[in-house]
Design a protein around this motif. Sequence first.
Motif, PDB file in Angstrom:
ATOM      1  N   LEU A   1     -10.092  -1.647   3.755  1.00 39.61           N
ATOM      2  CA  LEU A   1     -10.998  -0.564   3.370  1.00 39.61           C
ATOM      3  C   LEU A   1     -12.308  -0.641   4.153  1.00 39.61           C
ATOM      4  O   LEU A   1     -12.898   0.393   4.477  1.00 39.61           O
ATOM      5  N   LEU A   2     -12.758  -1.848   4.492  1.00 38.12           N
ATOM      6  CA  LEU A   2     -13.958  -1.968   5.309  1.00 38.12           C
ATOM      7  C   LEU A   2     -13.752  -1.326   6.678  1.00 38.12           C
ATOM      8  O   LEU A   2     -14.632  -0.623   7.182  1.00 38.12           O
ATOM      9  N   GLU A   3     -12.606  -1.564   7.286  1.00 33.29           N
ATOM     10  CA  GLU A   3     -12.330  -0.984   8.604  1.00 33.29           C
ATOM     11  C   GLU A   3     -12.323   0.539   8.540  1.00 33.29           C
ATOM     12  O   GLU A   3     -12.820   1.207   9.453  1.00 33.29           O
ATOM     13  N   THR A   4     -11.783   1.082   7.460  1.00 35.68           N
ATOM     14  CA  THR A   4     -11.792   2.539   7.299  1.00 35.68           C
ATOM     15  C   THR A   4     -13.218   3.061   7.202  1.00 35.68           C
ATOM     16  O   THR A   4     -13.594   4.033   7.867  1.00 35.68           O
ATOM     17  N   VAL A   5     -14.031   2.403   6.381  1.00 31.60           N
ATOM     18  CA  VAL A   5     -15.411   2.851   6.207  1.00 31.60           C
ATOM     19  C   VAL A   5     -16.188   2.700   7.516  1.00 31.60           C
ATOM     20  O   VAL A   5     -16.954   3.596   7.905  1.00 31.60           O
ATOM     21  N   LEU A   6     -15.985   1.594   8.234  1.00 31.67           N
ATOM     22  CA  LEU A   6     -16.721   1.380   9.483  1.00 31.67           C
ATOM     23  C   LEU A   6     -16.392   2.415  10.549  1.00 31.67           C
ATOM     24  O   LEU A   6     -17.246   2.721  11.398  1.00 31.67           O
ATOM     25  N   ARG A   7     -15.187   2.932  10.545  1.00 32.43           N
ATOM     26  CA  ARG A   7     -14.846   3.981  11.520  1.00 32.43           C
ATOM     27  C   ARG A   7     -15.703   5.223  11.321  1.00 32.43           C
ATOM     28  O   ARG A   7     -15.902   6.018  12.258  1.00 32.43           O
TER      29      ARG A   7
ATOM     30  N   SER B   1       0.830  -1.201   0.000  1.00 31.73           N
ATOM     31  CA  SER B   1       0.000   0.000   0.000  1.00 31.73           C
ATOM     32  C   SER B   1       0.862   1.247   0.000  1.00 31.73           C
ATOM     33  O   SER B   1       1.979   1.247   0.534  1.00 31.73           O
ATOM     34  N   PRO B   2       0.377   2.346  -0.588  1.00 30.72           N
ATOM     35  CA  PRO B   2       1.111   3.610  -0.541  1.00 30.72           C
ATOM     36  C   PRO B   2       1.146   4.142   0.882  1.00 30.72           C
ATOM     37  O   PRO B   2       0.353   3.742   1.742  1.00 30.72           O
ATOM     38  N   GLU B   3       2.060   5.064   1.134  1.00 27.98           N
ATOM     39  CA  GLU B   3       2.203   5.610   2.486  1.00 27.98           C
ATOM     40  C   GLU B   3       0.961   6.364   2.925  1.00 27.98           C
ATOM     41  O   GLU B   3       0.555   6.310   4.093  1.00 27.98           O
ATOM     42  N   HIS B   4       0.350   7.086   2.002  1.00 34.46           N
ATOM     43  CA  HIS B   4      -0.875   7.826   2.320  1.00 34.46           C
ATOM     44  C   HIS B   4      -1.937   7.502   1.277  1.00 34.46           C
ATOM     45  O   HIS B   4      -1.667   7.545   0.075  1.00 34.46           O
ATOM     46  N   SER B   5      -3.134   7.151   1.723  1.00 31.60           N
ATOM     47  CA  SER B   5      -4.215   6.857   0.782  1.00 31.60           C
ATOM     48  C   SER B   5      -5.550   7.230   1.419  1.00 31.60           C
ATOM     49  O   SER B   5      -5.688   7.302   2.642  1.00 31.60           O
ATOM     50  N   GLU B   6      -6.527   7.461   0.547  1.00 34.66           N
ATOM     51  CA  GLU B   6      -7.876   7.804   0.987  1.00 34.66           C
ATOM     52  C   GLU B   6      -8.877   6.944   0.240  1.00 34.66           C
ATOM     53  O   GLU B   6      -8.651   6.557  -0.910  1.00 34.66           O
ATOM     54  N   VAL B   7      -9.994   6.650   0.908  1.00 38.51           N
ATOM     55  CA  VAL B   7     -11.053   5.890   0.266  1.00 38.51           C
ATOM     56  C   VAL B   7     -12.318   6.732   0.247  1.00 38.51           C
ATOM     57  O   VAL B   7     -12.681   7.369   1.237  1.00 38.51           O
ATOM     58  N   THR B   8     -12.960   6.761  -0.900  1.00 35.15           N
ATOM     59  CA  THR B   8     -14.284   7.364  -1.047  1.00 35.15           C
ATOM     60  C   THR B   8     -15.278   6.225  -1.176  1.00 35.15           C
ATOM     61  O   THR B   8     -15.091   5.326  -1.996  1.00 35.15           O
ATOM     62  N   ALA B   9     -16.309   6.245  -0.353  1.00 37.38           N
ATOM     63  CA  ALA B   9     -17.280   5.150  -0.357  1.00 37.38           C
ATOM     64  C   ALA B   9     -18.692   5.694  -0.442  1.00 37.38           C
ATOM     65  O   ALA B   9     -19.039   6.670   0.240  1.00 37.38           O
ATOM     66  N   THR B  10     -19.504   5.059  -1.290  1.00 38.00           N
ATOM     67  CA  THR B  10     -20.924   5.385  -1.411  1.00 38.00           C
ATOM     68  C   THR B  10     -21.728   4.258  -0.798  1.00 38.00           C
ATOM     69  O   THR B  10     -21.538   3.083  -1.136  1.00 38.00           O
ATOM     70  N   LEU B  11     -22.609   4.620   0.124  1.00 36.90           N
ATOM     71  CA  LEU B  11     -23.404   3.633   0.849  1.00 36.90           C
ATOM     72  C   LEU B  11     -24.767   4.231   1.129  1.00 36.90           C
ATOM     73  O   LEU B  11     -24.865   5.314   1.723  1.00 36.90           O
TER      74      LEU B  11
ATOM     75  N   GLY C   1     -18.775   9.487   1.295  1.00 35.34           N
ATOM     76  CA  GLY C   1     -17.826  10.134   2.208  1.00 35.34           C
ATOM     77  C   GLY C   1     -16.413   9.785   1.786  1.00 35.34           C
ATOM     78  O   GLY C   1     -16.182   8.825   1.039  1.00 35.34           O
ATOM     79  N   ARG C   2     -15.455  10.554   2.274  1.00 40.58           N
ATOM     80  CA  ARG C   2     -14.047  10.329   1.914  1.00 40.58           C
ATOM     81  C   ARG C   2     -13.210  10.389   3.181  1.00 40.58           C
ATOM     82  O   ARG C   2     -13.294  11.360   3.942  1.00 40.58           O
TER      83      ARG C   2
END
Length: 361
Positions: free
Chosen positions: A293-299, A268-278, A283-284
Amino acid sequence: MATVRPGAFHPLPVAGVERLTDDSVAVTLAVPPELREAYRYAPGQHLTLRRRARDGTEIRRTYSLCGPAGEEGPRTLRVGVRLVDGGEFSTFALKELAVGDTVEAMTPVGRFVLEPAPGHFAAVVGGSGITPVLSMVSTLLAREPGARFCLIRSDRTAASTMFLDEVADLKDRWPDRFQLVPVLSREETHSGLASGRLDEERLTRLLPALLPVKEIDGWFLCGPHGLVAAGERALSALGVERSRVHQEIFHVDEGGTAGPATAGAATSPEHSEVTATLDGRSGRWPVRDGESLLETVLRNRADAPYACKGGVCGTCRAFLVGGEVRMDRNFALEPDEVDAGYVLACQSHPLTNEVELDFDR
């Protein structure tokens, strides 16, 4: 009637807890009229159940629906639960759950399904893998007069066989359209096939003796990873098109194979962001080091769908809109789903600085 969001949980009363074997039960949940359309399911789909442990931890487990699927919303939902060593929910279901209790259940999901259609179908199942296939067979034979089904089921012993009476009833009701081939791995029988495991070699010899293998319209493999993998390899060796083989794995040992991944040792890159539609909202958020990525979205969105977090159930399936990810393992998505751009959020890690997921597709 108010619209019910797909993937939402609702408290459902327990209408029945029936002992099947020493280590399994069938749990029946009642569905109130206003939720029946939301809980309408296809034969083979599953429910995610959740409860709070005594320490406040949320426990989610996925169990397949075993009853015949109707064309209207169901009044009840029936699932089979087998005791797993150390399993918090299965232990609770077998030892504590009682009629009158309430269980939170997510609306049905899953793509391991067989919609009623004319044709000749077959399944190889092991242990609790009978559960979704029981729904398939009972629905198919009742609603499609031009269909036949062959069920090859493997169990340790006769006493450990789930839904023994239900399967026998199907055989009695449709003797000309339902072929049953039971195999016991740890118990000798006086009739039928010899005991022993259904490994790849044995299946490669057995299946052509039972069926016109290449003419079967759909093969359904369900149970432990070893049996499903053996069945898939045997069918491939026998020349069956991959598109006709459908599979669902109920349990994968942590020390076992990692399953197919989408990228080898890429990091993985040192810094990354996920945008999720639910549920129509996006949100980003930044991805923390080592997070899926699930853990990021769940937070940030506690309503993100998930159950096993092990790459097995497919509840967290999402469409990869942009960016690249690495999936640690995948036992839930079919090859054509991966090719179409779907990933398991619980197993996905970013390979690009920006990743976009859509859970609504």
